[in-house]
Design an enzyme around this catalytic site. Structure first.
Site, short mmCIF file in Angstrom:
data_model
loop_
_atom_site.label_atom_id
_atom_site.label_comp_id
_atom_site.label_asym_id
_atom_site.label_seq_id
_atom_site.Cartn_x
_atom_site.Cartn_y
_atom_site.Cartn_z
N ASP A 22 -9.10 125.35 105.70
CA ASP A 22 -10.18 124.75 106.50
C ASP A 22 -9.76 124.73 107.97
OD1 ASP A 22 -8.15 122.78 105.96
OD2 ASP A 22 -9.48 121.27 106.76
N HIS A 68 -7.59 131.18 99.71
CA HIS A 68 -8.71 130.31 100.08
C HIS A 68 -8.50 129.96 101.55
CE1 HIS A 68 -11.86 127.28 99.51
NE2 HIS A 68 -11.13 126.50 100.28
N ASP A 94 -5.90 134.63 91.52
CA ASP A 94 -5.94 135.06 92.92
C ASP A 94 -7.42 135.20 93.32
OD1 ASP A 94 -5.56 136.07 95.42
OD2 ASP A 94 -4.92 138.06 94.75
N GLU A 151 -5.05 128.05 97.92
CA GLU A 151 -5.21 127.78 99.35
C GLU A 151 -3.87 128.08 100.05
OE1 GLU A 151 -6.99 123.98 100.27
OE2 GLU A 151 -7.09 124.43 102.41
#
Ligand code: ZN
Length: 546
Positions: A148, A475, A520, A529
């Site tokens: 993020d 991610h 994956d 992540e």
């Protein structure tokens, strides 16, 4: 399926070397690129272990040290190609350090240094102080935390700490070059690692209020969708201050002071001044001020159960940097509180000795590293040394329970299990290099590295761009939407997690062996992540091998 699992990057000539087979082959050989056999050996049968679920056979070729590229062959199977050489981890080290640059927030990444992974400036708007009627604040800069675009003070401080303790223990880190542009305020004499860390330190200084306290995080109210960072234009919020963030910043600024003073005295003095300012606030606010997300906000919480370990770290780090006894007294007091909390805790987020914990939630081990660096030779240092040895021995015990020599138990395969492993590798490294040189500790560190780079029952390297079968779908927002097939190299995946805490992960069978609880897949935030503090412990461990 019959497979030969191996470290896909390779081995240092003098280190232990092995492949693990999940099928019965009595003999194996190592062959070079021309097909010539350079080593022959017999496998040893380990049997089935709890963490991999495989019936394993170990092919040990530690006795071979010729530099070059090879494969292991056994039965009718062969491994991927791996290298043996003095410089075998140079690219890996370059890549894992460069990731911090790729994760920079604020200024654009330019094409000269970021290549195809460049992006426009991002998150430059001033941040609103949540719930307060005060002017918005410039907190631009630093590193995006993970998949993020949030920036979190405790997570940032811990990643910086891994890198800077690495610098303190292993001087070789100063020589690592990873092609980054000049950093503001650096007159060109900072080694790359310190220039890159300065980016985060400068940001963390902006997260400190005038009264010394530190905002826990700056993020949008909710996570951005999968878009490039420059397209994330939502309002930024500074959420409340916490004593955990304030203590971590006091600790890491004092640590940084002792390193940057040799390069830029004025900057180092500013770090020390800010560290003491944070510490003063902590003393004036002795009650824990923990952190909870604002109602309805879903960005990372980084909550902790107590702040004793953070206060211990702050006191120990300031004591190490200044030598002032008042910090030592505080460190002793807080250490007892850490141990008392640990004794009474009903549920712990860690295995083993709390005073060796080196992660973002439990930071007492980072304070312990400062005590080791201080080298007082007193009772406190003696206690820390004994605790590290005992913990290292516990990890050696774990490593004997599986065919991979991996120092982990079933319980360690949680969200971010690769960080559990890397923290353990840090403990083993410190114990071996600083306290008690021991062959078994070295071997366990190498087995951990082997696991991370492909010697695991997923047959996958958990570092992008390093290893023939490296994972490719982290991610991570930019790599998910940049239309470039491969992610940038050097990202460490969170790795297998028995908790299977996202929708894609939940499609896996419930009774899978812990080591196999991995996919994956870009949407698998609970398995795949990346974060700054999953890269940073690997930098520390690898630095010890340079
Ligand atoms: Zn940004």
């Amino acid at each position: 399926m019959e497979k030969i699992f191996i470290n896909q990057v390779g081995f240092l000539p003098a280190s232990a070397k092995k492949a693990v087979l999940n099928f019965d082959a009595p003999e194996f050989k190592v062959v070079d690129g021309a097909g010539t056999t350079v080593f022959e050996g017999k496998t040893s049968h380990f049997g089935t272990d709890e963490i991999s679920g495989e019936d394993t056979f170990v092919a040990d070729f530690s006795g071979f040290s010729g530099q070059g590229k090879y494969k292991v062959e056994a039965g009718f199977k062969e491994s991927v190609t791996f290298a043996i050489g003095d410089n075998v981890y140079d690219k890996l080290m370059h890549d894992i350090c460069k990731c911090f640059y790729y994760l920079r927030c604020g200024a654009a990444l330019d094409k000269e240094h970021a290549g195809v992974y460049y992006h426009e400036p991002c998150h430059l708007s001033k941040a609103t102080v949540y719930g307060e009627d005060v002017p918005a604040v410039d907190v631009s800069g630093g590193w995006h935390d993970a998949g993020d675009y949030g920036r979190y003070s405790t997570a940032g401080a811990v990643a910086v700490a891994h890198l800077l303790y690495g610098v303190r223990f292993f001087k070789g880190l100063f020589d690592i070059k990873f092609d980054i542009p000049a950093v503001k305020g650096d007159n060109g004499n900072l080694p790359d690692i310190l220039a890159e860390v300065k980016v985060e330190l400068d940001f963390l200084m902006k997260m400190q209020r005038e009264n010394g306290s530190v905002w826990h995080k700056v993020t949008t109210f909710n996570h951005a969708p999968f878009i490039m960072p420059e397209d994330d234009k939502e309002e930024l919020f500074l959420f409340s201050v916490s004593s955990i963030a304030t203590a971590d910043i006091a600790a890491v600024f004092a640590l940084a002071y002792s390193i940057y003073k040799d390069y830029d005295k004025a900057y180092a003095d500013k770090l020390m001044e800010r560290s003491k300012l944070a510490y003063k606030w902590l003393k004036e606010n002795p009650e824990a001020l923990l952190f909870k997300n604002a109602e309805g906000s879903n960005t990372g919480e980084y909550g902790e159960a107590e702040d004793f370990s953070n206060r211990f770290w702050a006191a120990a780090s300031l004591y190490e940097a200044t030598g002032e006894m008042k910090y030592r007294e505080d460190a002793l007091l807080q250490k007892e509180k850490v141990l008392e909390f640990d004794r009474n805790a009903e549920k712990k987020g860690y295995q083993g000795d709390v005073l060796t914990c080196l992660g973002w939630a439990e930071v007492a081990g980072l304070g312990a590293l400062s005590i080791l660096l201080k080298q007082d030779g007193d009772e406190l240092e003696k206690e820390i040394r004994e605790r590290f040895v005992k913990e290292a021995d516990r990890l050696i015990g774990n490593a004997k329970e599986n065919g991979f020599g991996l120092c982990m138990k079933k319980e360690d395969f949680i969200w971010g299990s690769n960080m559990e492993l890397l923290k353990y590798m840090m403990i083993l490294t410190v114990t071996d290099k600083v306290i008690k040189p021991t062959q078994e500790y070295k071997a366990a560190v190498h087995s951990g590295l082997d696991y991370l780079l492909g010697c695991n029952s997923m047959d996958i390297s958990y570092v992008t761009g390093n290893g023939e079968k490296a994972f490719k779908n982290p991610h991570l927002r930019p790599t998910a939407v940049d239309n470039i097939e491969d992610p940038w190299p050097g990202l460490v995946s969170g790795g297998p997690n028995r908790g299977l805490q996202d929708e894609i992960a939940m499609t896996l069978p419930k009774d899978l062996a812990p080591m196999k609880c991995y996919i994956d897949h870009v949407q698998c935030y609970s398995l795949n992540e990346i974060t700054i503090y999953w890269n940073s412990p690997l930098v520390f461990v690898l630095a010890s091998m340079m």
